[in-house]
Scaffold this motif. Structure first.
Motif, PDB file in Angstrom:
ATOM      1  N   TYR A 291      47.533  18.810  31.028  1.00  0.00           N
ATOM      2  CA  TYR A 291      48.044  19.829  30.097  1.00  0.00           C
ATOM      3  C   TYR A 291      47.175  19.888  28.846  1.00  0.00           C
ATOM      4  O   TYR A 291      46.856  20.976  28.343  1.00  0.00           O
ATOM      5  CB  TYR A 291      49.489  19.513  29.733  1.00  0.00           C
TER       6      TYR A 291
ATOM      7  N   GLU B 267      57.216  20.684  26.781  1.00  0.00           N
ATOM      8  CA  GLU B 267      56.385  20.568  27.976  1.00  0.00           C
ATOM      9  C   GLU B 267      55.678  19.212  28.013  1.00  0.00           C
ATOM     10  O   GLU B 267      55.631  18.556  29.061  1.00  0.00           O
ATOM     11  CB  GLU B 267      55.354  21.701  28.014  1.00  0.00           C
TER      12      GLU B 267
ATOM     13  N   ARG C 116      56.386  16.341  30.850  1.00  0.00           N
ATOM     14  CA  ARG C 116      55.279  15.789  31.640  1.00  0.00           C
ATOM     15  C   ARG C 116      55.173  14.278  31.476  1.00  0.00           C
ATOM     16  O   ARG C 116      54.906  13.558  32.441  1.00  0.00           O
ATOM     17  CB  ARG C 116      53.962  16.466  31.247  1.00  0.00           C
TER      18      ARG C 116
END
Length: 223
Positions: free
Chosen positions: A89, A200, A204
């Motif tokens: 990411y 996010e 993760r």
């Protein structure tokens, strides 16, 4: 997200033995909206403390060489791990190739009006954003959160609600606290992001933890 370790044996062990801050504390059922943070350091600390990954006890990492002190409560999310998913990411958002997670729990800074005298405590907090920090080729994100129900910061919902001076202080600390004379720092902050990206990163990191420690629950059940 429920606690994987919240079984009868785990609860009984918790009554007799201190839970490991990384593996034995529940991050919270409402993560990533609200999470439990383990606090290692407070703004009055002039020594860098961090949890020993083996024993779970707070240890002295190093005295701070200069006058910079962490401008917020500082610690990590239990049952989180910055691995493959966090690295991917970071690479996607920064445009930098081959970024990997730093192999540590996800760091978190907690804003509060209250003076907390020491670390080695847990606190329920709400994420509002974070920094995309890269050290070498490793993702070293710093989530920014507010202490739940805090009188001053408790109504902040996104990093855009936070005064710029607070963000600047936090950035300065993380870009300078490792400085050593004669050595160039490889650390950089590429982005400041809001609530959605913070969620996010947290999600993760929790999934990276599951992948890294997938057998931990089975091991503890047979202790």
């Amino acid at each position: 997200m429920g606690n994987k370790l919240n079984d009868p044996i785990g609860r009984l062990m918790g009554l007799r033995y201190k839970s490991h801050p990384w593996h034995g504390i529940d991050v919270g059922d409402d993560a990533p909206n609200s999470v439990m943070a383990f606090i290692e350091m407070v703004p009055t600390d002039t020594v860098k403390y961090e949890v020993d990954k083996v024993s779970g006890y707070l240890k002295i990492d190093r005295p701070q060489k200069y006058s910079n002190v962490v401008p917020a409560l500082y610690g990590f999310l239990p049952q989180s791990y910055c691995g493959k998913l966090v690295g991917e990411y970071c690479s996607e958002k920064s445009g930098k190739k081959e970024i990997k997670g730093d192999g540590d729990p996800l760091d978190i800074c907690v804003l509060t009006e209250k003076s907390i005298s020491h670390g080695d405590i847990i606190a329920e907090v709400r994420p509002i954003g974070g920094f995309r920090m890269i050290d070498g080729n490793e993702a070293d994100d710093k989530i920014i959160a507010v202490l739940k129900n805090d009188a001053t910061y408790g109504n902040y919902n996104d990093i855009s609600d936070c005064p710029e001076v607070i963000i600047t202080r936090l950035k300065h600390y993380f870009l300078t606290y490792k400085d050593m004379p004669g050595l160039e720092s490889e650390a950089e902050i590429t982005h400041t992001y809001g609530l959605d990206e913070a969620k996010e990163v947290i999600t993760r990191s929790l999934n990276d933890y599951k992948a890294r420690f997938e057998n931990l629950e089975d091991i503890l059940k047979h202790v």
